[in-house]
Design a protein around this motif. Structure first.
Motif, PDB file in Angstrom:
ATOM      1  N   ARG A 136       0.815  -1.217   0.000  1.00  0.00           N
ATOM      2  CA  ARG A 136       0.000   0.000   0.000  1.00  0.00           C
ATOM      3  C   ARG A 136       0.848   1.267   0.000  1.00  0.00           C
ATOM      4  O   ARG A 136       0.730   2.086  -0.902  1.00  0.00           O
ATOM      5  N   PHE A 164       2.850   2.044  -3.329  1.00  0.00           N
ATOM      6  CA  PHE A 164       2.201   2.534  -4.544  1.00  0.00           C
ATOM      7  C   PHE A 164       1.308   3.744  -4.291  1.00  0.00           C
ATOM      8  O   PHE A 164       0.792   4.324  -5.234  1.00  0.00           O
ATOM      9  N   ALA A 217      -0.491   6.530  -6.991  1.00  0.00           N
ATOM     10  CA  ALA A 217      -1.941   6.535  -7.142  1.00  0.00           C
ATOM     11  C   ALA A 217      -2.503   7.930  -6.909  1.00  0.00           C
ATOM     12  O   ALA A 217      -3.367   8.402  -7.636  1.00  0.00           O
ATOM     13  N   PHE A 222      -4.542  10.363  -9.632  1.00  0.00           N
ATOM     14  CA  PHE A 222      -5.933  10.742  -9.450  1.00  0.00           C
ATOM     15  C   PHE A 222      -6.133  12.226  -9.211  1.00  0.00           C
ATOM     16  O   PHE A 222      -7.241  12.706  -9.253  1.00  0.00           O
ATOM     17  N   SER A 230      -8.514  -1.233  -5.458  1.00  0.00           N
ATOM     18  CA  SER A 230      -8.064   0.107  -5.097  1.00  0.00           C
ATOM     19  C   SER A 230      -6.990   0.557  -6.089  1.00  0.00           C
ATOM     20  O   SER A 230      -6.307  -0.263  -6.683  1.00  0.00           O
ATOM     21  N   PRO A 231      -6.856   1.892  -6.295  1.00  0.00           N
ATOM     22  CA  PRO A 231      -5.905   2.398  -7.290  1.00  0.00           C
ATOM     23  C   PRO A 231      -4.478   1.899  -7.072  1.00  0.00           C
ATOM     24  O   PRO A 231      -3.777   1.601  -8.035  1.00  0.00           O
ATOM     25  N   GLU A 232      -4.056   1.776  -5.816  1.00  0.00           N
ATOM     26  CA  GLU A 232      -2.695   1.317  -5.551  1.00  0.00           C
ATOM     27  C   GLU A 232      -2.459  -0.050  -6.166  1.00  0.00           C
ATOM     28  O   GLU A 232      -1.449  -0.314  -6.808  1.00  0.00           O
ATOM     29  N   ILE A 283      -2.309  -0.095  -9.985  1.00  0.00           N
ATOM     30  CA  ILE A 283      -1.012   0.339 -10.513  1.00  0.00           C
ATOM     31  C   ILE A 283      -0.013  -0.809 -10.453  1.00  0.00           C
ATOM     32  O   ILE A 283       0.766  -1.031 -11.391  1.00  0.00           O
ATOM     33  N   TYR A 284      -0.079  -1.580  -9.389  1.00  0.00           N
ATOM     34  CA  TYR A 284       0.757  -2.782  -9.270  1.00  0.00           C
ATOM     35  C   TYR A 284       0.501  -3.728 -10.445  1.00  0.00           C
ATOM     36  O   TYR A 284       1.422  -4.262 -11.058  1.00  0.00           O
ATOM     37  N   ILE A 337       1.974  -2.070 -13.729  1.00  0.00           N
ATOM     38  CA  ILE A 337       3.435  -2.071 -13.842  1.00  0.00           C
ATOM     39  C   ILE A 337       3.910  -3.381 -14.461  1.00  0.00           C
ATOM     40  O   ILE A 337       4.738  -3.401 -15.365  1.00  0.00           O
TER      41      ILE A 337
END
Lengths: 76, 371
Positions: free
Chosen positions: A63, A66, A70, A74, B328-330, B333-334, B337
């Motif tokens: 978490r 990244f 993120a 956004f 979730s956005p995090e 992105i993982y 990548i």
């Protein structure tokens, strides 16, 4: 407490069964090393997770890794 | 290391079944919570990204026809760096497949098997997948081909009786908030689309290489079509209440009551879900075990299958209270990548290498790759 003892017993049984199932396939010494370097941490982790179910894991480390990216995506 | 002959069509069927797997049930909730009534636009916007991913993978496979991503990344990045990147990439595969397993166990526990311990559900599922994977690439690739008619007919059995309940006014007003919301929805869909990269582990075994690119594009198109149809059906029937439900597709199946004879069709949904999840997990498990064996240079990947599946079961429970964070956005992105970033980097590197390598050197490499 009694429940977790049963769980440990079941997990150990499953692990022994896995080892017996794979034992004849492990001819090469390098394969053996790789097998046990996956098997032993896996088994240890299984026992640890039964005793401490709330052990922090990879998600908690990922978490913050990244999150800045993120946020950047956004906002724009 | 492994010899097998599969066709491009079979790989295409395998990959779209695997990617559709979890999206069928959870995607409507995840996407419609951001997009509201323009939900049907998001899969269409995600389509170009899917094409891009598949094009990268097929292009890399055309340059190195007999190698998987793990092998050519070691060649392109150099051995130490290549092994490091590969291990992270393999962890990504194991990790994401573990969350698919977790979604499956959660679904089973929430809807059908209320009192069975989750460990039993997860382990019996992974045992089936491990047995499939140990049987070799041909079984993994042909298994979805065998079950595709069953899956499609069962999905149609849910869709067909619900057609009479469709209310297209649910989609009005069209694009009331502009294109930003559907783009955000398409971004949410990126927690499924990058799974197409796992295709690179199957492409070296394809015998008719000439048609691979078209079949791969077709695979992405069919995936988009299925997701699009599901979104339209779910949103046209359930409407603005879609984000409230965890499994809207399930609600759709429970909703059906045709002539008071066809009822309780949710068991069909469970059948589809089980089959498709088996395909998805064996897709990931085979990729991970073959990749690990190739990365460390082993003669066979088979001994690694069971330890990796054990780690998958553990990762699916390790400090995870629910799987909602996958969207979730995090986490997306993982996915991106490793889904787009890594193949794009490798393709750039190989183009640079081809451009700047001396002619005789290039011939040497050609000879090396055409094994």
């Amino acid at each position: 407490m009694n429940l977790s003892k049963t769980h440990i017993a079941v997990v150990t049984l499953v692990a022994i069964g896995m080892l017996l199932f794979d034992w004849r396939g492990l001819t090469d010494i390098r394969t053996k090393i790789a097998y046990f370097s996956l098997y032993i941490p896996g088994f240890t982790l299984a026992i640890l997770l039964i005793i401490y179910p709330n052990l922090p894991g990879p998600v908690q480390w990922m978490r913050p890794l990244f999150a800045p990216l993120a946020k950047l995506l956004f906002k724009s | 290391m492994e010899r097998g002959q599969v066709s491009a069509a079979q790989v295409a069927v395998l990959s779209f079944t695997a990617v559709t797997a979890t999206s069928l049930l959870t995607a409507p909730t995840v996407v419609s919570s951001v997009v509201k009534q323009d939900v049907w636009l998001s899969p269409l916007l995600a389509l170009p990204i899917g094409f891009l991913i598949v094009w990268l993978i097929v292009k890399l496979n055309q340059i190195y026809p007999d190698q998987t991503l793990v092998q050519y990344s070691m060649k392109l990045l150099g051995r130490p760096l290549g092994i490091a990147v590969n291990l992270i990439y393999l962890f990504f595969i194991i990790h994401t497949t573990a969350y698919v397993l977790r979604q499956f166990t959660d679904f089973m526990k929430l809807t059908f098997l209320f009192t069975t311990p989750a460990f039993v559900v997860a382990s019996s599922m992974i045992l089936v997948c491990a047995l499939i994977v140990r049987s070799g690439v041909e079984i993994v690739v042909r298994f979805p081909m065998l079950l595709l008619p069953v899956v499609l007919s069962l999905i149609l059995m849910v869709y067909m009786p619900s057609i009479k309940d469709i209310n297209l006014h649910n989609f009005e007003p069209v694009l009331s908030e502009g294109l930003v919301a559907p783009l955000k929805g398409a971004f949410r869909l990126m927690s499924w689309v990058p799974v197409f990269t796992f295709m690179n582990f199957y492409l070296p075994f394809v015998s008719n290489k000439r048609h691979v690119l078209w079949w791969a594009f077709g695979s992405v198109t069919i995936f988009t079509a299925i997701v699009f149809t599901t979104f339209v059906m779910v949103y046209a029937i359930i409407g603005a209440a879609t984000p409230i439900y965890v499994y809207p597709f399930m609600v759709l199946a429970r909703f059906i009551s045709l002539t008071e004879f066809f009822e309780h069709l949710e068991s069909l949904v469970m059948m589809v879900w089980v089959i498709v999840i088996i395909v998805r997990i064996s897709f990931g498990l085979y990729s991970a075990s073959l990749g690990l064996a190739q990365c460390l240079g082993f003669p066979s990947y088979r001994p690694l299958v069971l330890p990796i599946s054990m780690i998958m079961v553990l990762l699916s429970y390790w400090s995870v209270s629910n799987v909602e964070f996958v969207f979730s956005p995090e986490f997306i992105i993982y996915y991106l990548i490793f889904g787009i970033g890594l193949p794009a980097l490798l393709l750039t590197l190989s183009t640079i290498r081809q451009r700047f390598s001396k002619p005789h050197n290039g011939q040497d490499e050609q000879g090396e790759y055409n094994v």
